[in-house]
Design a protein around this motif. Structure first.
Motif, PDB file in Angstrom:
ATOM      1  N   SER A  89      -3.708   7.527  -6.564  1.00 55.38           N
ATOM      2  CA  SER A  89      -3.442   6.670  -7.818  1.00 55.38           C
ATOM      3  C   SER A  89      -4.016   5.317  -7.839  1.00 55.38           C
ATOM      4  N   LEU A  90      -3.421   4.443  -6.910  1.00 55.49           N
ATOM      5  CA  LEU A  90      -3.899   3.299  -6.828  1.00 55.49           C
ATOM      6  C   LEU A  90      -5.393   2.979  -6.432  1.00 55.49           C
ATOM      7  N   SER A  91      -5.934   4.019  -5.710  1.00 57.53           N
ATOM      8  CA  SER A  91      -7.520   3.837  -5.407  1.00 57.53           C
ATOM      9  C   SER A  91      -8.122   4.195  -6.585  1.00 57.53           C
ATOM     10  N   ASN A  92      -7.830   4.976  -7.167  1.00 56.49           N
ATOM     11  CA  ASN A  92      -8.217   5.409  -8.532  1.00 56.49           C
ATOM     12  C   ASN A  92      -8.355   4.182  -9.628  1.00 56.49           C
ATOM     13  N   LEU A 104      -5.831  -3.894  -2.675  1.00 59.13           N
ATOM     14  CA  LEU A 104      -5.932  -2.809  -1.426  1.00 59.13           C
ATOM     15  C   LEU A 104      -6.379  -3.537  -0.289  1.00 59.13           C
ATOM     16  N   VAL A 105      -7.715  -3.550  -0.314  1.00 57.99           N
ATOM     17  CA  VAL A 105      -8.323  -4.114   0.941  1.00 57.99           C
ATOM     18  C   VAL A 105      -7.309  -5.252   1.795  1.00 57.99           C
ATOM     19  N   GLY A 109      -2.105  -1.079   5.039  1.00 60.03           N
ATOM     20  CA  GLY A 109      -1.902  -1.127   6.302  1.00 60.03           C
ATOM     21  C   GLY A 109      -2.729  -0.031   6.989  1.00 60.03           C
ATOM     22  N   PRO A 110      -3.026   0.215   8.217  1.00 58.36           N
ATOM     23  CA  PRO A 110      -3.624   0.979   9.011  1.00 58.36           C
ATOM     24  C   PRO A 110      -3.540   2.572   8.552  1.00 58.36           C
ATOM     25  N   ILE A 111      -2.208   3.098   8.645  1.00 55.66           N
ATOM     26  CA  ILE A 111      -2.061   4.614   7.898  1.00 55.66           C
ATOM     27  C   ILE A 111      -2.697   4.911   6.965  1.00 55.66           C
ATOM     28  N   ALA A 112      -2.161   4.176   5.756  1.00 57.46           N
ATOM     29  CA  ALA A 112      -2.723   4.151   4.525  1.00 57.46           C
ATOM     30  C   ALA A 112      -4.232   3.989   4.202  1.00 57.46           C
ATOM     31  N   ARG A 113      -4.625   2.918   4.968  1.00 56.94           N
ATOM     32  CA  ARG A 113      -6.173   2.807   5.041  1.00 56.94           C
ATOM     33  C   ARG A 113      -6.939   3.712   5.523  1.00 56.94           C
ATOM     34  N   LYS A 126     -18.334   6.742  -0.997  1.00 58.28           N
ATOM     35  CA  LYS A 126     -18.404   5.479  -0.879  1.00 58.28           C
ATOM     36  C   LYS A 126     -16.765   4.987  -0.659  1.00 58.28           C
ATOM     37  N   THR A 127     -16.739   3.885   0.068  1.00 58.91           N
ATOM     38  CA  THR A 127     -15.316   3.517   0.063  1.00 58.91           C
ATOM     39  C   THR A 127     -15.342   2.072   0.341  1.00 58.91           C
ATOM     40  N   ILE A 128     -14.039   1.440  -0.331  1.00 62.09           N
ATOM     41  CA  ILE A 128     -13.974  -0.001  -0.300  1.00 62.09           C
ATOM     42  C   ILE A 128     -13.335  -0.554   1.051  1.00 62.09           C
ATOM     43  N   PHE A 129     -13.095   0.436   1.935  1.00 65.41           N
ATOM     44  CA  PHE A 129     -12.478   0.071   3.350  1.00 65.41           C
ATOM     45  C   PHE A 129     -13.625  -0.039   4.412  1.00 65.41           C
TER      46      PHE A 129
END
Length: 129
Positions: A89-92, A104-105, A109-113, A126-129
């Protein structure tokens, strides 16, 4: 079966810790979720509250807590709901401009990323990470 599993209430209180804008919402969220008898619904409603309070959330603290919860086996039964009802939801929200992707960026943290990277690549290539 792990006898030390946490409850939905434990999870939401953990996630709301230090988030003063959410403290009064936890009982309302639990009541809504309980009316459906589904733990995932309470987590869904929590995600909706995050979207309503984007500017007031301490995102560094929130994502530290997300990392802790995702790695804590006593919360293992909530991992899928956290991923879909909160992280996705946050990514959206970041994708549609309702939330700054920089939040977000900067704080994930590493698990969520790792999860969000795979989710975004699957969704849009594509991704922002």
């Amino acid at each position: 079966m792990n006898q030390n599993l946490k409850t939905t209430q434990d999870l939401l209180q953990e996630l709301a810790q230090g988030q003063f804008c959410l403290k009064n919402e936890i009982s309302k969220i639990l009541d809504k979720g309980a009316s459906f008898s589904i733990d995932g619904m309470a987590i869904f409603y929590f995600g909706m509250e995050l979207a309503e309070h984007i500017e007031q959330i301490d995102w560094a603290l929130f994502f530290q807590t997300i990392e802790k919860v995702l790695s804590d086996n006593s919360y293992q039964q909530f991992r899928d709901e956290i991923r879909t009802n909160i992280l996705e939801s946050l990514s959206n929200l970041a994708s549609n401009g309702s939330m700054s992707p920089a939040l977000l960026v900067a704080h994930v943290g590493p698990i969520a990323r790792e999860y969000l990277r795979a989710y975004e690549l699957q969704q849009s290539g594509k991704t922002i990470f």
